[in-house]
Design an enzyme around this catalytic site. Sequence first.
Site, short mmCIF file in Angstrom:
data_model
loop_
_atom_site.label_atom_id
_atom_site.label_comp_id
_atom_site.label_asym_id
_atom_site.label_seq_id
_atom_site.Cartn_x
_atom_site.Cartn_y
_atom_site.Cartn_z
N ASN A 140 0.80 -1.23 0.00
CA ASN A 140 0.00 0.00 0.00
C ASN A 140 0.83 1.28 0.00
O ASN A 140 0.41 2.29 -0.55
CB ASN A 140 -0.99 -0.01 1.17
CG ASN A 140 -0.32 -0.15 2.52
OD1 ASN A 140 0.73 -0.78 2.64
ND2 ASN A 140 -0.91 0.44 3.54
N GLU A 240 4.47 -3.91 12.45
CA GLU A 240 3.48 -2.85 12.30
C GLU A 240 2.32 -3.48 11.54
O GLU A 240 2.41 -3.73 10.34
CB GLU A 240 4.08 -1.65 11.55
CG GLU A 240 3.30 -0.37 11.72
CD GLU A 240 2.05 -0.34 10.87
OE1 GLU A 240 0.95 -0.55 11.42
OE2 GLU A 240 2.17 -0.14 9.66
N CYS A 274 -3.12 1.42 7.00
CA CYS A 274 -3.30 0.74 8.29
C CYS A 274 -3.91 1.66 9.33
O CYS A 274 -4.57 1.18 10.27
CB CYS A 274 -1.98 0.16 8.78
SG CYS A 274 -0.69 1.40 9.06
#
Length: 465
Positions: A140, A240, A274
Amino acid sequence: MFINGEWILRDDLKVVNPYSLETIGYITSLSREETREAIKIAEEHKSVMKNLSPSTKYGILMKIASEIQKNKEKMAKIISIDAGKPIRQSIIEVDRTIGTFKLAAFYAKELKGETIPLENGIILTKREPVGLVGAIAPFNYPLSTVAHKIAPAIATGNSLVLHPSAKAPMASIELTKIIEKVLKNKNIPLGVFNLLTGMGDVVGDEIVKNDRINMVSFTGSVEVGESITKNAGFKRILLELGGNNPMIILKDGDIKKAVKSCVKGKFLNSGQVCISVGRVLVEEDVADEFISEVINETAKLKVGNPLDNDTDIGALITPESAERVENLIKQSVEEGGRILYGGKKEKSVIYPTVMEVNPDNILSKIEIFAPVLPIIRVKNMDEALYHANNTKYGLQAGVFTNDINKAFKIADSLEYGGVLINNSPTFRRDNIPFGGTKRSGIGREGIKYAVEEMSEIKTIVINNR
């Protein structure tokens, strides 16, 4: 595919433009044995990186930043073609990447220890590299997320193997060409940095399990992150992961500001972020006003070709991703959710969608990773806090209120790595600690904090007797 200074070029895997669905190239898919060999080479170069002077590391990082700046438009176009991101957002990503390398350059000269008084002597501490970092990056943010792994690793003197997502590898390939050029210019052996393309269940899995790797830095899904914790062994891990980030709107908040922040924070990169707004928890007294304004603001967004300057919403990474989201919208409706705006799918594109759901709805519980905004009405602040914390995730949360006492109470009560007051959870700067609690991650990114994660403290005790 770039191992010990050599490019291994094979047409193993097709790379597809998410918007047009045209083939834009091919990449090598490394075998497990090839991956092991690359890791071995990187390990053999650990001492090279460890022995670099701070000024040399500074020079490497600043030169990489300079080369990216020279190729800014090219890099942005690659991101848009490779990941389906609108070109204006891709340009911002390139700018952030340049800043990330410059920030890491600063910390390359700021690796400081401390002195501790000792009777009849002194204690010194110093920071040393962990050794070999295995960096596994997502699709992304195919350039800036990679930079958040590479830049602090270089600043701390680690050798590297980088594994980009096979869905969007082209930005990493272009960045590797820049790194190759810079390392050659500095007369540094090229084996210190190796690009390993291929499938995650082979390349990524080997990086996680291989005992030569000293640290794994991973950005991606909770499911893969959980697998890493089980398979990494005695490695340092920096994870993450995902989030279903709440945005709480209290009746005393600035509704117009909240609306703009919410729409921007939800639909950035088609929701494939995210820290995207996962769900809105809005007090009943202002819910109708907020929903109406959100729909009006969402209707202004333009869906189209990512390479067009006026496009706001591009494509999801694959048609399969769009189909998954379409099915989740249908499931949400079956569970009582109402589509207030949007809901349309075309190939890999999901049009911006606004829904009203209850706290038990599927969209209240998961990370949808798409341009779908679930809104939940709540009676008061306490109910909002309960629903915000009632999740396995804990990445970031946003709160809108003009009451400073409420702001502090909410900040203290939310079980999240970051709490943004009068901003959406999508806010991030590259110099702040970034990471989650619960299943949203382990450790912290943000250059200063990643430098700490990627280094070891050595204690030296000097006794004068």
